[in-house]
Design an enzyme around this catalytic site. Structure first.
Site, short mmCIF file in Angstrom:
data_model
loop_
_atom_site.label_atom_id
_atom_site.label_comp_id
_atom_site.label_asym_id
_atom_site.label_seq_id
_atom_site.Cartn_x
_atom_site.Cartn_y
_atom_site.Cartn_z
N SER A 67 0.81 -1.22 0.00
CA SER A 67 0.00 0.00 0.00
C SER A 67 0.85 1.27 0.00
CB SER A 67 -0.96 -0.04 1.19
OG SER A 67 -1.89 1.03 1.14
N ASP A 288 -6.22 2.37 -2.57
CA ASP A 288 -7.39 2.13 -1.72
C ASP A 288 -7.69 3.32 -0.81
OD1 ASP A 288 -5.37 1.87 0.15
OD2 ASP A 288 -5.99 -0.10 0.88
N ALA A 389 -10.26 9.25 8.33
CA ALA A 389 -9.72 10.53 7.88
C ALA A 389 -8.64 10.33 6.82
CB ALA A 389 -9.16 11.30 9.07
N ASN A 390 -7.95 9.18 6.85
CA ASN A 390 -6.87 8.92 5.89
C ASN A 390 -7.36 8.68 4.47
OD1 ASN A 390 -7.76 6.21 5.77
ND2 ASN A 390 -6.28 5.54 7.29
N THR A 523 0.99 -2.82 17.07
CA THR A 523 2.22 -3.47 16.61
C THR A 523 3.46 -3.17 17.44
OG1 THR A 523 2.61 -1.62 15.09
CG2 THR A 523 1.41 -3.53 14.22
#
Length: 560
Positions: A67, A288, A389-390, A523
């Site tokens: 991505s 995306d 928001a992204n 993570t």
């Protein structure tokens, strides 16, 4: 598992040993890491995809992409039969097999899982997996590794669909499992015909000025730019200029792309003051995510960002209007179906956006951060809209509502063809086909934004003025153990350690329009802090105060 199958798995797995000391976990976006250490992981996800297909007796997707990550990274993810993300129930198994230390351990884990899940793994059942990759240099070789993983499962067949955006592969999986045509050409045809339908239904006098008819798009030097070059040649009523299409020597996601634009609030490479005031958009590396922006006339100023919250708001206004028109038409008739429209956000949505949507009378609900949570909640409505928001988001339509809408459109066409109610029904049907209901899709989202702006007669400036974002600040604090922080209410309230939420509340109370929350990273051992307030200075101050609270309760100083 018979001996032949066991031997096939062992032989194949031995070709791709895991990198020493590397431990990966399957998140919302699958596995991601430096491409040089991913062969073992991708091979094992190929096996996982085959098992998932055997379990569901459906077509599954496997996408090789990272991505918006840097070009030297890559990754792999699974698309489930619905076209959505891999079922969360299977994520622990993905982690286990990805990190199995040797082929024997791997096969033992597979045997145990197959038995527990009652997967038909006897060679008499078939599995079908669609494969795709983005434009990363490492993609082709990793895709071949994925094929070898799939081929190590008896009865599994891999179909290489070529270089695709991630949403295209998700769309193809969803279409195939619905018994529909699912080639890239079919994808383009559906988007273009639906866009054309919406353009034909624009009310007289609503079209925007010719001077605003041009759209400048940053393709992030990725696959989205390539695909948009194909789409733009077939569009009527919209002129698109693609920058950073990957052909001019630019580097994928480097100083370009939706993630860069959204986080840094600066124009991507190739955009300057000559584009001031023109409608601009940016895709991310695998297309995306989508954000819009306005370049300032002063090159030293920040851009005006039109982010996922604003895209969601535009979609919500349009759909609410069409439902109102349809309701008025139904009130004159006998078939009054009250569609339930819902908007889904995370706590990261700007407070001004949430207030605006609530003022429109819309039902707004929150979920924990992560597309999988948003998607699941949106599916509870007749029409569910979600966006982060992204710039990642989509619109979901229930089968029940679409069936009713098709029937209602047929009825209206016979009794009042060309009526406003029938046009509203046709618009909603076109939206359901234009938007990618499998996953967030920058290309389909871009076309829907453009159609709606023309329908409303809005410039990007009018759209951007729907509400004024509250200033915000994000920080992260390193902690001893992120799991010690437990949240509830869609990550907006800290329930452990005790006393943290009370301390945060006390800080929030000091600021006009103050809001803040914390959440553990998925993570790494950090706690993420979000704060907003009426001014940037106040938002910064609130974020720093809350970060100090986190450090006091959970930081390294608190453990000493």
């Amino acid at each position: 598992m018979n001996e032949e199958q066991r031997s096939l798995l062992l032989k194949s797995a031995s070709l791709f040993p895991p990198s020493p000391g590397v431990k990966l976990s399957y998140g919302t976006a699958g596995f991601r890491a430096d491409a040089s250490i991913l062969q073992s992981t991708v091979h094992r996800v190929g096996i996982l995809a085959a098992l998932r297909s055997l379990k569901t007796q459906s077509v599954i997707g496997l996408m090789v992409t990272a991505s918006h990550n840097k070009v030297t990274d890559n990754g792999v993810k699974i698309a489930d039969p619905s076209g959505g993300m891999l079922s969360q129930d299977w994520e622990p198994f993905a982690d286990h097999i990805a990190n199995a230390r040797d082929p024997e351990t791997l096969v033992s884990l597979i045997e145990e899982f197959v038995k527990k899940e009652n997967i038909p793994f006897d060679g008499t059942h078939s599995a079908e997996i669609l494969l795709g990759r983005d434009t990363r240099p490492s993609g082709e070789s990793l895709l071949e590794v994925a094929k070898q993983g799939i081929n190590s499962v008896s009865g599994a067949v891999a179909h290489d669909m070529g270089i695709l955006t991630t949403p295209q592969l998700h769309w193809m999986v969803r279409a195939r499992n619905k018994g529909l045509k699912a080639t890239e050409s079919d994808y383009f045809d559906q988007l273009l015909s639906s866009f054309s339908c919406l353009m034909d239904l624009i009310p007289d006098g609503s079209k925007i000025n010719e001077s605003e008819d041009k759209l400048m798009v940053d393709g992030a030097n990725g696959v989205g730019g390539e695909k948009l070059e194909i789409i733009k040649t077939k569009l009527n009523g919209l002129v698109i200029e693609v920058y950073n299409d990957g052909k001019g020597g630019g580097v994928l996601n480097e100083g370009v792309g939706a993630d860069f634009v959204q986080k840094d609030r600066v124009a991507p490479h190739g955009f300057s003051s000559i584009h001031a005031g023109i409608r601009c958009a940016s895709l991310d590396g695998d297309a995306d995510r989508l954000v819009y922006f306005i370049v300032p006339s002063n090159s030293s100023s920040k851009i005006d960002l039109v982010d996922g919250d604003k895209i969601l708001s535009l979609f919500a206004v349009f759909i609410k209007d069409q439902l109102s028109i349809l309701d008025e038409g139904d009130m004159k008739g006998k078939d009054n179906y009250k569609a339930r429209l819902g908007v889904v956000q995370t706590a990261y949505a700007n407070g001004a956006a949430t207030d605006y949507l609530k003022q429109l009378g819309l039902e707004v609900v929150f979920t924990p951060t992560g597309v999988k949570y948003l998607h699941e909640q949106a599916a509870q409505y007749d029409i569910g809209i979600y966006f982060e928001a992204n710039g990642h988001g989509t619109i979901l339509f229930s089968d029940q509502f679409l069936c009713w809408l098709e029937a209602r459109n047929n009825e209206l066409s016979s009794i009042s063809k060309g009526s406003e109610a029938q046009k509203a029904a046709l618009r909603l049907l076109a939206v359901s086909k234009l938007i990618n209901q499998a996953v967030g899709d920058a290309l389909s989202g871009l076309l829907l934004v453009e159609a709606i702006l023309r329908h409303m007669g809005w410039s990007i400036h009018k759209w951007n003025a729907l509400y004024q974002d509250l200033p915000s600040k994000q920080l992260k604090v390193k902690v001893v153990d992120r799991t010690a922080c437990v949240t509830a209410n869609a990550e907006t309230v800290v329930v452990s350690p005790p006393g943290v939420q009370e301390a945060i509340n006390a800080e929030i109370a000091k600021y006009h329009q103050g809001r803040s929350f914390i959440r553990p990273s998925g993570t790494e051992d950090v706690i993420r802090v979000y704060a907003e307030a009426s001014t940037q200075e106040a938002a910064d101050s609130l974020a720093n105060s809350v970060a100090a609270i986190v450090d006091r309760f959970l930081g390294f100083s608190s453990s000493q």
